[in-house]
Design a protein around this motif. Structure first.
Motif, PDB file in Angstrom:
ATOM      1  N   LYS A 122      -1.680  -3.065 -14.951  1.00  0.00           N
ATOM      2  CA  LYS A 122      -0.657  -3.045 -13.907  1.00  0.00           C
ATOM      3  C   LYS A 122      -0.546  -4.377 -13.196  1.00  0.00           C
ATOM      4  CE  LYS A 122       0.136   0.665 -12.053  1.00  0.00           C
ATOM      5  NZ  LYS A 122      -0.033   1.978 -11.449  1.00  0.00           N
ATOM      6  N   GLY A 162      -1.375  -5.380  -4.828  1.00  0.00           N
ATOM      7  CA  GLY A 162      -0.808  -4.063  -5.108  1.00  0.00           C
ATOM      8  C   GLY A 162      -1.888  -3.010  -5.139  1.00  0.00           C
ATOM      9  N   PRO A 186      13.923   0.667  -6.799  1.00  0.00           N
ATOM     10  CA  PRO A 186      13.463  -0.712  -6.991  1.00  0.00           C
ATOM     11  C   PRO A 186      11.937  -0.763  -6.868  1.00  0.00           C
ATOM     12  CG  PRO A 186      14.441  -0.428  -4.806  1.00  0.00           C
ATOM     13  CD  PRO A 186      14.701   0.838  -5.570  1.00  0.00           C
ATOM     14  N   ASP A 228       9.113   6.916  -7.185  1.00  0.00           N
ATOM     15  CA  ASP A 228       9.584   6.211  -8.382  1.00  0.00           C
ATOM     16  C   ASP A 228      11.083   6.382  -8.597  1.00  0.00           C
ATOM     17  OD1 ASP A 228       7.156   5.051  -9.364  1.00  0.00           O
ATOM     18  OD2 ASP A 228       6.472   7.103  -9.724  1.00  0.00           O
ATOM     19  N   LYS A 276       3.066  -6.170 -13.030  1.00  0.00           N
ATOM     20  CA  LYS A 276       3.760  -6.337 -11.747  1.00  0.00           C
ATOM     21  C   LYS A 276       3.830  -7.806 -11.324  1.00  0.00           C
ATOM     22  CE  LYS A 276       3.770  -1.796 -10.405  1.00  0.00           C
ATOM     23  NZ  LYS A 276       4.732  -1.027  -9.606  1.00  0.00           N
ATOM     24  N   ALA A 310       0.824  -1.209   0.000  1.00  0.00           N
ATOM     25  CA  ALA A 310       0.000   0.000   0.000  1.00  0.00           C
ATOM     26  C   ALA A 310       0.857   1.258   0.000  1.00  0.00           C
ATOM     27  CB  ALA A 310      -0.930  -0.005   1.213  1.00  0.00           C
TER      28      ALA A 310
HETATM   29  O1  C5P Z   1       4.058   1.575 -10.435  1.00  0.00           O
HETATM   30  P1  C5P Z   1       3.026   2.160  -9.570  1.00  0.00           P
HETATM   31  O2  C5P Z   1       3.608   3.110  -8.531  1.00  0.00           O
HETATM   32  O3  C5P Z   1       1.894   2.802 -10.267  1.00  0.00           O
HETATM   33  O4  C5P Z   1       2.405   0.922  -8.773  1.00  0.00           O
HETATM   34  C1  C5P Z   1       1.752   1.060  -7.564  1.00  0.00           C
HETATM   35  C2  C5P Z   1       1.906  -0.199  -6.768  1.00  0.00           C
HETATM   36  O5  C5P Z   1       3.251  -0.649  -6.805  1.00  0.00           O
HETATM   37  C3  C5P Z   1       1.598   0.001  -5.298  1.00  0.00           C
HETATM   38  O6  C5P Z   1       1.145  -1.217  -4.768  1.00  0.00           O
HETATM   39  C4  C5P Z   1       2.954   0.367  -4.737  1.00  0.00           C
HETATM   40  O7  C5P Z   1       3.025   0.080  -3.351  1.00  0.00           O
HETATM   41  C5  C5P Z   1       3.862  -0.525  -5.536  1.00  0.00           C
HETATM   42  N1  C5P Z   1       5.204   0.018  -5.776  1.00  0.00           N
HETATM   43  C6  C5P Z   1       6.290  -0.552  -5.119  1.00  0.00           C
HETATM   44  N2  C5P Z   1       7.550  -0.079  -5.379  1.00  0.00           N
HETATM   45  C7  C5P Z   1       7.747   0.908  -6.255  1.00  0.00           C
HETATM   46  C8  C5P Z   1       6.652   1.482  -6.934  1.00  0.00           C
HETATM   47  C9  C5P Z   1       5.399   1.025  -6.661  1.00  0.00           C
HETATM   48  O8  C5P Z   1       6.101  -1.458  -4.299  1.00  0.00           O
HETATM   49  N3  C5P Z   1       8.969   1.354  -6.483  1.00  0.00           N
END
Ligand code: C5P
Length: 225
Positions: free
Chosen positions: A160, A145, A126, A98, A164, A93
């Motif tokens: 997504k 996610g 990461p 990024d 993922k 969550a």
């Molecule tokens: O890529 P994006 O941010 O849109 O994806 C959101 C999901 O990916 C969320 O569950 C977020 O917690 C997870 N996330 C992550 N590590 C990152 C980017 C997003 O765990 N670097």
């Protein structure tokens, strides 16, 4: 811990923003409050799960009955998550930044009259959700996610989920006018392998309770809910 339908299960939850340092006094961040993740951690603990909560910097009290690991950066969050494995359930969550700044300055960057402002080079962080979702011996049975989108929420979220490699996506609309990001309420679409399920707008506590119930049902399908 409470005894319930998730007794004996270990759940890992990430929550909050990450802070990515620029220099010792400055950082990049976002508006995540951590509220939804903290509510989910509490709701899973209330159903008897052992819960590890890996949290970025937030202004929230630790949920009762949960093991809390505080981190600052995405890189620290990933390390803390890997340390928490194995787990049965992973809920990402957190609003993970990024990017981080390529070269963190070791002393405060000075503004010098007449000199051009500093230029920050960013490098990707990461992806913790993708990392936890990757096939392997410690892959949790259920990885969830979040997708914070501002348009065509359901479509983007389904894509997504594939990208993922997670099992479910909790998609929410974070357009500023919804008041969701940083607010008390949430309106989500739950995306699973069987479809997209819109939930009515409710407070983040109610979303967490309902999601925890769905997770319990995933592990014990015959259980009345
Ligand atoms: O890529 P994006 O941010 O849109 O994806 C959101 C999901 O990916 C969320 O569950 C977020 O917690 C997870 N996330 C992550 N590590 C990152 C980017 C997003 O765990 N670097």
């Amino acid at each position: 811990a409470a005894s319930g339908s998730l007794t004996g299960r270990h759940a890992l939850v990430t929550a909050g923003p990450t802070h990515e340092p620029i220099d010792p006094v400055r950082y990049l961040a976002n508006r995540s409050s951590g509220r939804q993740g903290y509510e989910i951690a509490a709701a899973l603990a209330a159903l008897g799960a052992r819960v590890t909560l890996v949290s970025g910097p937030v202004d929230l009290p630790p949920p009762p009955g949960v093991t809390l690991h505080r981190v600052e950066t995405a890189r620290q969050m990933l390390a803390a998550c890997r340390d928490a494995l194995p787990c049965d359930i992973a809920i990402c969550a957190a609003a993970v930044a990024d990017w981080h700044v390529a070269q963190e300055a070791t002393s405060k960057i000075k503004k010098t009259a007449g000199a051009p402002p500093p230029v920050l080079t960013l490098v990707p962080n990461p992806d913790i959700l993708a990392d936890l979702s990757a096939p392997g011996p410690t892959r949790p049975a259920l990885v969830v996610g979040f997708a914070a989108e501002t348009d065509t929420v359901g479509q983007h979220a389904a894509a997504k989920r594939q990208r993922k490699g997670c099992d479910w996506i909790v998609a929410n609309d974070v357009r500023p006018e919804t008041g969701i990001m940083g607010g008390q309420e949430n309106e989500i679409i739950l995306i699973t392998d069987t479809g997209a399920e819109p939930w009515p707008r409710m407070d983040k506590h109610a979303v967490a309770t309902r999601l925890a119930g769905r997770i319990a049902a995933f592990f014990t399908p015959d259980m009345p809910s």
